[in-house]
Design a protein around this motif. Structure first.
Motif, mmCIF file in Angstrom:
data_model
loop_
_atom_site.group_PDB
_atom_site.id
_atom_site.type_symbol
_atom_site.label_atom_id
_atom_site.label_comp_id
_atom_site.label_asym_id
_atom_site.label_seq_id
_atom_site.Cartn_x
_atom_site.Cartn_y
_atom_site.Cartn_z
ATOM 1 N N LYS A 140 15.225 12.222 -9.775
ATOM 2 C CA LYS A 140 14.905 10.834 -10.059
ATOM 3 C C LYS A 140 14.952 10.004 -8.783
ATOM 4 O O LYS A 140 15.755 10.263 -7.881
ATOM 5 C CB LYS A 140 15.896 10.266 -11.080
ATOM 6 N N LEU A 141 14.094 8.998 -8.730
ATOM 7 C CA LEU A 141 14.088 8.105 -7.583
ATOM 8 C C LEU A 141 15.227 7.101 -7.676
ATOM 9 O O LEU A 141 15.769 6.841 -8.749
ATOM 10 C CB LEU A 141 12.757 7.348 -7.523
ATOM 11 N N ARG A 142 15.580 6.530 -6.533
ATOM 12 C CA ARG A 142 16.552 5.449 -6.536
ATOM 13 C C ARG A 142 15.988 4.258 -7.306
ATOM 14 O O ARG A 142 14.786 4.109 -7.450
ATOM 15 C CB ARG A 142 16.901 5.038 -5.105
ATOM 16 N N THR A 143 16.878 3.424 -7.791
ATOM 17 C CA THR A 143 16.444 2.308 -8.628
ATOM 18 C C THR A 143 15.602 1.296 -7.854
ATOM 19 O O THR A 143 14.754 0.625 -8.434
ATOM 20 C CB THR A 143 17.653 1.586 -9.235
ATOM 21 N N SER A 144 15.805 1.178 -6.556
ATOM 22 C CA SER A 144 15.010 0.213 -5.800
ATOM 23 C C SER A 144 14.994 0.598 -4.322
ATOM 24 O O SER A 144 15.872 1.293 -3.830
ATOM 25 C CB SER A 144 15.580 -1.207 -5.949
ATOM 26 N N ILE A 145 13.964 0.140 -3.632
ATOM 27 C CA ILE A 145 13.874 0.302 -2.182
ATOM 28 C C ILE A 145 13.554 -1.067 -1.586
ATOM 29 O O ILE A 145 13.171 -1.993 -2.298
ATOM 30 C CB ILE A 145 12.776 1.305 -1.781
ATOM 31 N N THR A 146 13.709 -1.199 -0.290
ATOM 32 C CA THR A 146 13.328 -2.425 0.405
ATOM 33 C C THR A 146 12.358 -2.074 1.520
ATOM 34 O O THR A 146 12.490 -1.035 2.167
ATOM 35 C CB THR A 146 14.554 -3.144 1.002
ATOM 36 N N THR A 147 11.377 -2.924 1.706
ATOM 37 C CA THR A 147 10.398 -2.728 2.771
ATOM 38 C C THR A 147 10.254 -4.019 3.566
ATOM 39 O O THR A 147 10.326 -5.117 3.004
ATOM 40 C CB THR A 147 9.024 -2.335 2.203
ATOM 41 N N THR A 148 10.049 -3.891 4.861
ATOM 42 C CA THR A 148 9.852 -5.046 5.735
ATOM 43 C C THR A 148 8.687 -4.784 6.672
ATOM 44 O O THR A 148 8.456 -3.641 7.089
ATOM 45 C CB THR A 148 11.118 -5.344 6.568
ATOM 46 N N TYR A 149 7.977 -5.846 6.989
ATOM 47 C CA TYR A 149 6.862 -5.733 7.925
ATOM 48 C C TYR A 149 7.387 -5.397 9.323
ATOM 49 O O TYR A 149 8.348 -6.005 9.781
ATOM 50 C CB TYR A 149 6.085 -7.049 7.962
ATOM 51 N N GLY A 160 -15.066 4.194 15.409
ATOM 52 C CA GLY A 160 -14.642 2.895 14.906
ATOM 53 C C GLY A 160 -13.153 2.696 15.106
ATOM 54 O O GLY A 160 -12.449 3.583 15.587
ATOM 55 N N PRO A 161 -12.634 1.532 14.717
ATOM 56 C CA PRO A 161 -11.217 1.254 14.949
ATOM 57 C C PRO A 161 -10.312 1.884 13.908
ATOM 58 O O PRO A 161 -10.706 2.124 12.771
ATOM 59 C CB PRO A 161 -11.148 -0.274 14.852
ATOM 60 N N ALA A 162 -9.083 2.171 14.319
ATOM 61 C CA ALA A 162 -7.989 2.491 13.406
ATOM 62 C C ALA A 162 -7.176 1.221 13.254
ATOM 63 O O ALA A 162 -6.758 0.619 14.252
ATOM 64 C CB ALA A 162 -7.132 3.616 13.965
ATOM 65 N N VAL A 163 -6.949 0.790 12.008
ATOM 66 C CA VAL A 163 -6.333 -0.505 11.744
ATOM 67 C C VAL A 163 -5.231 -0.334 10.707
ATOM 68 O O VAL A 163 -5.499 0.134 9.586
ATOM 69 C CB VAL A 163 -7.368 -1.524 11.214
ATOM 70 N N TYR A 164 -4.009 -0.698 11.065
ATOM 71 C CA TYR A 164 -2.879 -0.536 10.146
ATOM 72 C C TYR A 164 -1.913 -1.712 10.249
ATOM 73 O O TYR A 164 -1.667 -2.241 11.341
ATOM 74 C CB TYR A 164 -2.099 0.744 10.463
ATOM 75 N N ALA A 165 -1.356 -2.085 9.108
ATOM 76 C CA ALA A 165 -0.140 -2.890 9.044
ATOM 77 C C ALA A 165 0.982 -1.932 8.671
ATOM 78 O O ALA A 165 0.879 -1.202 7.675
ATOM 79 C CB ALA A 165 -0.269 -3.997 8.003
ATOM 80 N N VAL A 166 2.047 -1.899 9.476
ATOM 81 C CA VAL A 166 3.097 -0.892 9.330
ATOM 82 C C VAL A 166 4.358 -1.556 8.776
ATOM 83 O O VAL A 166 4.781 -2.609 9.257
ATOM 84 C CB VAL A 166 3.392 -0.210 10.679
ATOM 85 N N PHE A 167 4.981 -0.881 7.796
ATOM 86 C CA PHE A 167 6.167 -1.415 7.130
ATOM 87 C C PHE A 167 7.296 -0.389 7.175
ATOM 88 O O PHE A 167 7.076 0.811 6.964
ATOM 89 C CB PHE A 167 5.849 -1.753 5.670
ATOM 90 N N ASP A 168 8.494 -0.880 7.490
ATOM 91 C CA ASP A 168 9.684 -0.035 7.449
ATOM 92 C C ASP A 168 10.165 0.094 6.005
ATOM 93 O O ASP A 168 10.125 -0.872 5.237
ATOM 94 C CB ASP A 168 10.808 -0.626 8.301
ATOM 95 N N VAL A 169 10.635 1.292 5.655
ATOM 96 C CA VAL A 169 11.142 1.550 4.311
ATOM 97 C C VAL A 169 12.616 1.902 4.395
ATOM 98 O O VAL A 169 13.005 2.801 5.149
ATOM 99 C CB VAL A 169 10.393 2.719 3.636
ATOM 100 N N LYS A 170 13.445 1.208 3.640
ATOM 101 C CA LYS A 170 14.860 1.550 3.516
ATOM 102 C C LYS A 170 15.076 2.209 2.157
ATOM 103 O O LYS A 170 14.473 1.812 1.162
ATOM 104 C CB LYS A 170 15.737 0.311 3.657
ATOM 105 N N ASN A 171 15.968 3.202 2.146
ATOM 106 C CA ASN A 171 16.204 4.000 0.944
ATOM 107 C C ASN A 171 14.942 4.743 0.518
ATOM 108 O O ASN A 171 14.606 4.824 -0.662
ATOM 109 C CB ASN A 171 16.702 3.131 -0.218
ATOM 110 N N ASP A 172 14.228 5.286 1.495
ATOM 111 C CA ASP A 172 13.038 6.085 1.219
ATOM 112 C C ASP A 172 13.431 7.221 0.275
ATOM 113 O O ASP A 172 14.329 8.001 0.594
ATOM 114 C CB ASP A 172 12.496 6.653 2.536
ATOM 115 N N PRO A 173 12.802 7.348 -0.917
ATOM 116 C CA PRO A 173 13.271 8.310 -1.914
ATOM 117 C C PRO A 173 13.330 9.753 -1.432
ATOM 118 O O PRO A 173 14.385 10.361 -1.384
ATOM 119 C CB PRO A 173 12.257 8.149 -3.049
#
Length: 257
Positions: A140-149, A160-173
């Motif tokens: 089972k996954l954890r009840t919640s995770i947090t992500t930040t830009y 063509g270009p590679a384009v990404y917005a990257v987010f850090d994940v805490k408590n990655d399952p």
């Protein structure tokens, strides 16, 4: 560090496309050979292969054991990316047998589709298959995770270009978890939804030079939220909406062009 992250993202993106910037390609998930007995399956098509994904609205997909038993895979949804990809999400209609080898089979399967169902991760041109363990369900996954830009990445390449917005994940399952990602374009009030994976506790929302889950306008405001999904298709609590600007605007602010 930034270039290393981009390289990893590009490699993963090209694996998903299945064929560089060519006209078609299929990828089949899980990538792991061993699966639990209620595993979720994702079939992803690139470019012209999206027509195969669309066809699953009207034809069945099965797992077939060595003894000939057919287990229907129930279609949950079909998702279209904003840049050359489409996903069909499936769940088995019943719990699979333990310690059994299953291959993938389509209703009215064509010769070209038979060729596509040869998974390069197993080496050579062997038919695509998975082997079940004794385990009925995944952890089972954890009840919640947090992500930040974290940052935006825009790099120019030959196709063509590679384009990404990257987010850090805490408590990655766990490495087998998916993230059902919802990207809201604030200016048009439209939302795109697609399943993506994390890489080293980071979620990269965007596209590589040939394909990807999401695309961005040159200017604009966006919001994103992530819902963790385990390897059985069970979801955990979604994150809050995270606002950010188009990666193209962030690139202009940082680089001046």
């Amino acid at each position: 560090m930034k270039k290393s992250l981009l390289l990893l993202v590009l490699i993963f993106g090209l694996q998903k496309a299945g064929a560089d910037c060519m006209g078609s390609g299929m990828t089949f998930y899980p990538l792991e050979k061993e699966i639990n007995r209620n595993s979720m399956f994702i079939i992803e098509g690139y470019a012209m292969s999206k027509k195969t994904i669309k066809s699953f609205h009207n034809r069945k997909v099965y797992l077939q054991s060595g003894t000939g038993e057919l287990v229907e895979l129930k279609l949950q949804e079909i998702l279209y990316s904003s840049f050359s990809l489409a996903q069909a999400i499936f769940i088995p209609s019943k719990t699979l047998q333990p310690n059994t080898k299953y291959s993938l089979k389509y209703e009215n399967q064509t010769d070209s589709e038979t060729i596509e169902l040869q998974h390069r991760f197993y080496g050579g041109k062997k038919p695509l298959y998975w082997i079940t363990t004794n385990q009925k369900y995944s952890t089972k996954l954890r009840t919640s995770i947090t992500t930040t830009y974290k940052e935006s990445i825009v790099e120019q390449y030959g196709c063509g270009p590679a384009v990404y917005a990257v987010f850090d994940v805490k408590n990655d399952p766990n490495k087998q978890a998916w993230y059902k990602t919802e990207l809201l374009d604030v200016s048009t009030n439209t939302t795109k939804v697609y399943y993506i994976k994390s890489n080293n506790n980071k979620l990269s929302v965007g596209h590589g030079m040939c394909s990807g889950a999401f695309s961005f306008s040159r200017k604009g405001d966006y919001k994103v939220r992530f819902t963790p999904v385990n390897s059985d298709g069970k979801t955990s609590k979604a994150t809050d909406w995270i606002p950010f600007k188009s990666p193209f605007m962030e690139s202009i602010n940082k680089n001046g062009f």
